[in-house]
Design a protein around this motif. Structure first.
Motif, PDB file in Angstrom:
ATOM      1  N   PRO A  21       0.792  -1.182  -0.042  1.00 47.64           N
ATOM      2  CA  PRO A  21       0.134   0.127  -0.117  1.00 47.64           C
ATOM      3  C   PRO A  21       0.808   1.328   0.199  1.00 47.64           C
ATOM      4  O   PRO A  21       0.490   2.411  -0.500  1.00 47.64           O
ATOM      5  CB  PRO A  21      -1.026  -0.176   1.257  1.00 47.64           C
ATOM      6  N   CYS A  22       2.116   1.141   0.462  1.00 59.28           N
ATOM      7  CA  CYS A  22       2.955   2.526   0.575  1.00 59.28           C
ATOM      8  C   CYS A  22       4.076   2.463  -0.408  1.00 59.28           C
ATOM      9  O   CYS A  22       4.870   3.208  -0.442  1.00 59.28           O
ATOM     10  CB  CYS A  22       3.548   2.604   2.037  1.00 59.28           C
ATOM     11  N   GLY A  23       3.915   1.268  -1.415  1.00 61.21           N
ATOM     12  CA  GLY A  23       4.906   1.500  -2.639  1.00 61.21           C
ATOM     13  C   GLY A  23       5.910   0.190  -2.406  1.00 61.21           C
ATOM     14  O   GLY A  23       6.140  -0.695  -1.560  1.00 61.21           O
ATOM     15  N   ASP A  24       6.518  -0.001  -3.534  1.00 59.19           N
ATOM     16  CA  ASP A  24       7.520  -0.930  -3.674  1.00 59.19           C
ATOM     17  C   ASP A  24       8.869  -0.704  -2.890  1.00 59.19           C
ATOM     18  O   ASP A  24       9.761   0.115  -3.596  1.00 59.19           O
ATOM     19  CB  ASP A  24       7.862  -1.270  -5.194  1.00 59.19           C
ATOM     20  N   GLU A  25       8.894  -0.901  -1.688  1.00 57.43           N
ATOM     21  CA  GLU A  25      10.256  -0.770  -0.930  1.00 57.43           C
ATOM     22  C   GLU A  25      11.306  -1.191  -1.212  1.00 57.43           C
ATOM     23  O   GLU A  25      12.402  -0.478  -1.297  1.00 57.43           O
ATOM     24  CB  GLU A  25       9.937  -1.456   0.376  1.00 57.43           C
ATOM     25  N   VAL A  26      11.615  -2.362  -1.996  1.00 58.15           N
ATOM     26  CA  VAL A  26      12.932  -2.712  -2.635  1.00 58.15           C
ATOM     27  C   VAL A  26      13.162  -1.836  -3.614  1.00 58.15           C
ATOM     28  O   VAL A  26      14.430  -1.518  -3.565  1.00 58.15           O
ATOM     29  CB  VAL A  26      12.743  -3.977  -3.406  1.00 58.15           C
ATOM     30  N   GLN A  27      12.450  -1.321  -4.500  1.00 56.11           N
ATOM     31  CA  GLN A  27      12.536  -0.384  -5.625  1.00 56.11           C
ATOM     32  C   GLN A  27      13.220   0.968  -5.105  1.00 56.11           C
ATOM     33  O   GLN A  27      14.086   1.239  -5.467  1.00 56.11           O
ATOM     34  CB  GLN A  27      11.267  -0.411  -6.551  1.00 56.11           C
ATOM     35  N   ILE A  28      12.323   1.312  -4.003  1.00 49.05           N
ATOM     36  CA  ILE A  28      12.537   2.654  -3.489  1.00 49.05           C
ATOM     37  C   ILE A  28      13.799   2.684  -2.836  1.00 49.05           C
ATOM     38  O   ILE A  28      14.703   3.568  -2.972  1.00 49.05           O
ATOM     39  CB  ILE A  28      11.350   2.939  -2.425  1.00 49.05           C
ATOM     40  N   LEU A  29      14.136   1.572  -2.056  1.00 47.87           N
ATOM     41  CA  LEU A  29      15.510   1.664  -1.409  1.00 47.87           C
ATOM     42  C   LEU A  29      16.626   1.317  -2.148  1.00 47.87           C
ATOM     43  O   LEU A  29      17.894   1.857  -1.937  1.00 47.87           O
ATOM     44  CB  LEU A  29      15.586   0.416  -0.268  1.00 47.87           C
ATOM     45  N   ASN A  30      16.444   0.997  -3.784  1.00 45.29           N
ATOM     46  CA  ASN A  30      17.660   0.690  -4.585  1.00 45.29           C
ATOM     47  C   ASN A  30      17.703   1.974  -5.491  1.00 45.29           C
ATOM     48  O   ASN A  30      18.456   2.028  -6.404  1.00 45.29           O
ATOM     49  CB  ASN A  30      17.176  -0.177  -5.585  1.00 45.29           C
ATOM     50  N   GLU A  31      16.853   3.095  -5.169  1.00 48.55           N
ATOM     51  CA  GLU A  31      16.948   4.339  -6.009  1.00 48.55           C
ATOM     52  C   GLU A  31      18.625   4.672  -5.558  1.00 48.55           C
ATOM     53  O   GLU A  31      18.869   4.965  -4.380  1.00 48.55           O
ATOM     54  CB  GLU A  31      15.883   5.484  -5.684  1.00 48.55           C
ATOM     55  N   ASP A  32      18.832   5.777  -6.480  1.00 45.59           N
ATOM     56  CA  ASP A  32      20.208   6.662  -6.316  1.00 45.59           C
ATOM     57  C   ASP A  32      19.737   7.632  -5.355  1.00 45.59           C
ATOM     58  O   ASP A  32      18.601   8.014  -5.144  1.00 45.59           O
ATOM     59  CB  ASP A  32      20.977   7.074  -7.487  1.00 45.59           C
ATOM     60  N   LEU A  33      20.860   8.291  -4.684  1.00 48.04           N
ATOM     61  CA  LEU A  33      20.323   9.257  -3.696  1.00 48.04           C
ATOM     62  C   LEU A  33      19.439  10.320  -3.879  1.00 48.04           C
ATOM     63  O   LEU A  33      18.658  10.749  -3.339  1.00 48.04           O
ATOM     64  CB  LEU A  33      21.754   9.722  -3.034  1.00 48.04           C
ATOM     65  N   ASP A  34      19.856  11.001  -5.341  1.00 52.64           N
ATOM     66  CA  ASP A  34      19.232  12.115  -5.765  1.00 52.64           C
ATOM     67  C   ASP A  34      17.517  11.783  -5.839  1.00 52.64           C
ATOM     68  O   ASP A  34      16.635  12.456  -5.526  1.00 52.64           O
ATOM     69  CB  ASP A  34      19.751  12.639  -6.855  1.00 52.64           C
ATOM     70  N   THR A  35      17.425  10.602  -6.537  1.00 50.59           N
ATOM     71  CA  THR A  35      16.139  10.074  -6.892  1.00 50.59           C
ATOM     72  C   THR A  35      15.658   9.776  -5.287  1.00 50.59           C
ATOM     73  O   THR A  35      14.157  10.147  -5.131  1.00 50.59           O
ATOM     74  CB  THR A  35      15.983   8.926  -7.745  1.00 50.59           C
ATOM     75  N   PHE A  36      15.904   9.132  -4.695  1.00 49.49           N
ATOM     76  CA  PHE A  36      15.377   8.690  -3.230  1.00 49.49           C
ATOM     77  C   PHE A  36      14.999   9.979  -2.489  1.00 49.49           C
ATOM     78  O   PHE A  36      13.889  10.290  -1.921  1.00 49.49           O
ATOM     79  CB  PHE A  36      16.327   7.948  -2.505  1.00 49.49           C
ATOM     80  N   ASP A  37      15.723  11.058  -2.572  1.00 44.05           N
ATOM     81  CA  ASP A  37      15.727  12.244  -1.696  1.00 44.05           C
ATOM     82  C   ASP A  37      14.754  13.156  -2.267  1.00 44.05           C
ATOM     83  O   ASP A  37      14.020  14.119  -1.477  1.00 44.05           O
ATOM     84  CB  ASP A  37      16.819  12.760  -1.268  1.00 44.05           C
ATOM     85  N   GLN A  38      15.088  13.606  -3.853  1.00 44.17           N
ATOM     86  CA  GLN A  38      14.647  14.950  -4.334  1.00 44.17           C
ATOM     87  C   GLN A  38      13.346  14.558  -5.205  1.00 44.17           C
ATOM     88  O   GLN A  38      12.632  15.365  -5.252  1.00 44.17           O
ATOM     89  CB  GLN A  38      15.829  15.669  -4.995  1.00 44.17           C
ATOM     90  N   ASP A  39      13.173  13.528  -5.875  1.00 41.55           N
ATOM     91  CA  ASP A  39      12.082  13.182  -7.044  1.00 41.55           C
ATOM     92  C   ASP A  39      10.843  13.215  -6.114  1.00 41.55           C
ATOM     93  O   ASP A  39      10.638  12.420  -5.206  1.00 41.55           O
ATOM     94  CB  ASP A  39      12.286  12.075  -7.622  1.00 41.55           C
TER      95      ASP A  39
END
Length: 192
Positions: A21-39
């Protein structure tokens, strides 16, 4: 670094990846820092924007920060290794000290990592007693259950670990105590 990420994901993912319900955690944790933090459409921001997902966003921020710290620890460690191989022992020891971790990172005890660091530092200081004591601490650490990514993207517990990580390296440092770090660490004859 890969092991650190896998351990981190193991703390979050207990079964094959599914859209939660809150999103694909694996995909989110594998994002680069800029995407994870700023997108605004990805990373933690995509989670916090969902109904009832603020706590999950906070958890993902904590996990990502700890994963990032482990990556930085790993980079520092590798810098220390290169310095030690170059014979720049004082600098290497300082870097190895910085690469030691808090007691628990990503819900995993770090006594094994820190015992490995202490063993390496003891070797560089030519302190055989401290090296042997650190080896005993490392050998006594429980073997962490790590998760391995399967071809379908899911994670399953690894059954390949039978000894604490880096115990063979420490044994090599003991076996080749009178050699340089480059030889004791890198020579297959030291680890056999």
């Amino acid at each position: 670094m890969v092991v650190a990420i896998v351990i981190a994901l193991a703390a979050v993912v207990q079964s094959p990846a599914v859209e939660a319900p809150c999103g694909d955690e694996v995909q989110i944790l594998n994002e680069d820092l800029d995407t994870f933090d700023q997108d605004p459409r990805k990373g933690w921001r995509s989670v916090v924007a969902r109904t009832n997902c603020r706590a999950k966003a906070a958890e993902l921020l904590r996990i990502y920060r700890e994963m990032l710290q482990m990556r930085l620890d790993s980079l520092a460690w590798h810098e220390g290794q290169v310095l030690a191989e170059l014979g720049r022992v004082t600098e290497a020891i300082a870097i190895f000290q910085q690469a030691k971790r808090r007691d628990v990172v990503l819900d995993q005890p770090q006594e094994g990592w820190n015992a490995y660091a202490d063993a390496t530092i003891a070797f560089l200081r030519r302190d055989r007693i401290a090296l042997q004591q650190a080896r005993k601490r490392l050998a006594a650490t429980p073997i962490a259950t790590t998760m391995e990514r399967q071809p379908d993207g899911s994670f399953r517990p690894s059954s390949s670990a039978s000894r604490p990580p880096n115990l063979d390296v420490v044994d090599g440092l003991i076996k080749c105590f009178d050699r340089s770090y480059a030889e004791a660490y890198g020579s297959s004859s030291c680890r056999s």
